[in-house]
Design an enzyme around this catalytic site. Structure first.
Site: not given
Ligand code: GRF
Length: 199
Positions: A15, A87, A90, A106, A147
């Site tokens: 990405n 992964l 934060i 995601h 998420d």
């Protein structure tokens, strides 16, 4: 002035590469620019990709409650933070300092198939086991929980009868590479307008 983007990556960085390629081709119209690539892992291939593109590539200590990250962000005058295969959680100090300006991608349609431990092949296995016919990509704001923050964009990717976790992962990843740079640049444009007091 273009919004200055920090990309955080722990792994291979496909990405990140999509972002590098997008910005290499959109220099005139882009709202953002990659100002820093940083990793919690010195061996992350993402750092090689950054160096190959002549971008600053830094390694930070992920266990210092965000102090190293915030120092880096200050040094490189970072406006927005883009997670690309990063992964770890934060730290709260960083989330607070960059509220609504940290985004993640995601490989599934959140809020399903997300949360702690749901990354990589595990997401696609869970999707296949559930029997759903639709998976996809979610770009969302990062908050204190995995998420969990507001969804900015989603794109559906159909699940095929003969899909394996590997084949589904490949199609979803390819959608990520198209979507992420465009959404990142939209966030860069909005953050730039906001910093100029437009809203
Ligand atoms: C992607 O599937 C992304 O959705 C997830 O981690 C993976 C990163 O892959 N957050 P890469 O390092 O960008 O190749």
């Amino acid at each position: 002035m273009a919004a200055r983007i920090a990309v955080l990556a722990s792994g291979g960085g496909t990405n990140l590469q999509a972002l590098i390629d997008f910005y290499a081709g959109e220099r005139v119209t882009a709202a953002g620019t990659i100002a820093l690539v940083a990793s919690d892992r010195a061996g992350a291939y993402a750092l090689e990709r950054a160096r190959a593109a002549a971008l600053p590539a830094e390694v930070f200590d992920p266990s210092d409650d965000g102090r190293g990250l915030l120092t880096l962000f200050e040094r490189y005058s970072i406006d927005i933070v883009v997670l690309a295969g990063y992964l770890r959680r934060i730290p709260t100090s960083v989330v607070s300092a960059y509220r609504d300006r940290i985004i993640n991608i995601h490989p599934g349609l959140l809020p399903e198939f997300g949360g702690p431990g749901m990354y990589g092949e595990r997401v696609h296995k869970a999707v296949l086991e559930s029997g759903t016919k639709v998976s996809g990509v979610t770009v969302h704001i990062v908050d204190e929980e995995y998420d969990h923050g507001s969804v900015i964009a989603q794109w559906r990717v159909g699940v095929r009868e003969d899909d394996t976790a590997v084949s589904l992962a490949a199609r979803v990843l390819s959608a990520e590479h198209t979507i992420y740079p465009r959404v990142v640049d939209m966030v860069a444009a909005l953050s730039d307008l906001q910093s100029r007091g437009e809203f």
